[in-house]
Design an enzyme around this catalytic site. Structure first.
Site, mmCIF file in Angstrom:
data_model
loop_
_atom_site.group_PDB
_atom_site.id
_atom_site.type_symbol
_atom_site.label_atom_id
_atom_site.label_comp_id
_atom_site.label_asym_id
_atom_site.label_seq_id
_atom_site.Cartn_x
_atom_site.Cartn_y
_atom_site.Cartn_z
ATOM 1 N N SER A 149 38.955 37.340 34.711
ATOM 2 C CA SER A 149 38.552 38.356 35.688
ATOM 3 C C SER A 149 39.519 38.403 36.859
ATOM 4 C CB SER A 149 37.148 38.013 36.207
ATOM 5 O OG SER A 149 36.836 38.753 37.367
ATOM 6 N N TYR A 174 31.279 32.650 40.140
ATOM 7 C CA TYR A 174 31.731 33.433 38.990
ATOM 8 C C TYR A 174 33.246 33.294 38.820
ATOM 9 C CZ TYR A 174 33.047 37.535 36.235
ATOM 10 O OH TYR A 174 33.605 38.361 35.283
#
Length: 361
Positions: A149, A174
């Protein structure tokens, strides 16, 4: 660069009911049949399960249109090691694409356990299964492709973000789990000679996307007459990347595993790569909202006389967020001749038309 012909290969895709995963299954069936795909998803209720079910029905329709190919769906959890091992034993995948993950920056602040289970333990299970796919002289996995990501860049001040940049300052759990995945993949590539490629996705959007993403959440709120919050007082920029561009990039990467070769010490040089997949064109959040509004009116999701100004509020930055995401896609262009090309207006138009069909008809 090695080139794999995907036809007649067995591809294992985790997160196959998810946004990117389901679109990848569709793309492979349409462009690389005959092909055998195994899909895994736990179909959890992190967001509206009806969207996941709609995606799964679209896959079923596509399978019917391509009888020369097969698609096998397994409802299960990445964190369940026995499920992953059973899939590898039964199907012997040639290529593994790990898209299954607990997504979302803000959700990770309140629900950290879900991220440890899915993004760390789940990915460890995939790596272990890939490692053991070579046991007893078996050919094993030819390429592991996995989702990272743009969140890994954290508060990186240098833009555009390059895969050469140092990324050890995550601002959310995350992001930390995604960086951890990259490190684990590197270690397994080095130790067990597993060709692996990580893909740092930049703000993926499009029809049947994730409702926790800004464009989708804004639409839901505007339709209900609620006020949308625009963070950092509108001074945010995002490298929005349309789903078709993402899937095309993933498909190209799947076919080109990093080359296995030994170093001067006779030990494997890790067959390991990382790429950004982004639009290389950050959009200001206020411009993005303006285009979204126009397309929602055009698709008749909202009336022409909708009072947008009274439904917008500029607010401070949220914890875990960053002001800019901007992908340096030089490596992707160099190695694959590929650069995302869908304009924000075209992408949001397709989303608005899908939204109208799904929710308003």
């Amino acid at each position: 660069m090695n080139k794999i012909n995907l036809q007649n290969k067995t591809i294992f895709i985790t997160g196959s009911a998810g946004f990117i995963g389901s679109n990848l299954v569709l793309e492979l069936l349409k462009t690389h049949s005959p092909i055998n795909i195994i899909g895994l998803d736990n179909v959890n209720d992190y967001y509206d399960v009806n969207i996941k079910k709609w995606r799964m029905k679209e896959i079923d329709k596509c399978v019917d249109a391509h009888p020369e190919s097969s698609y096998t769906f397994v409802k299960g959890d990445l964190a369940d090691k026995s499920t992953i091992d059973d899939i590898f034993t039964k199907y012997n995948p040639d290529i593994v694409v790990n898209l299954g993950a607990q997504a979302g920056v803000r959700y990770s602040i309140a629900n950290p356990d879900a991220y440890i289970q899915s993004n760390l333990i789940g990915f460890y299970n995939i790596l272990e299964a890939c490692r053991h796919s070579y046991d007893n002289g078996n050919k094993g996995v030819e390429h592991l492709v996995y989702a990272s990501s743009s969140s890994v860049y954290g508060t990186n001040k240098k833009i555009p973000y390059s895969t050469d940049d140092k990324v050890d300052n995550p601002v959310s759990l995350y992001a930390a789990t995604k960086k951890s995945d990259e490190l684990m993949a590197h270690a397994y590539s080095k130790l067990y000679n597993i060709p692996s490629t990580g893909l740092r996705f930049f703000t993926v959007y499009g029809p049947a996307g994730r409702p926790d993403m800004a464009y989708f959440g804004f639409t839901n709120k505007l339709l209900k007459g609620e006020t949308i919050q625009i963070f950092n007082y509108g001074n945010c920029q995002r490298d929005f990347t349309y789903i078709d561009d993402i899937v095309h990039g993933v498909t190209l990467v799947m076919q080109a595993p990093p080359e296995r070769k030994d170093g001067e010490d006779g030990l494997p040089i890790p067959p390991y790569s990382i790429y950004n997949i982004g639009n290389n064109k950050p959009e200001n959040l206020l411009d993005f909202v303006d285009i979204l509004q126009q397309e929602l009116v055009r698709a008749k999701v909202l009336p022409e006389d909708y009072d947008f100004e009274n439904h917008k509020k500029l607010v401070a930055m949220q914890p875990g967020d960053v002001p800019v995401t901007y992908a340096d896609t030089t490596a992707l262009e160099r190695d694959f001749g590929f650069k995302p090309s869908t304009s924000l207006r075209d992408g949001l138009r397709k989303f608005a038309e899908w939204y109208k069909m799904f929710y308003c008809s």
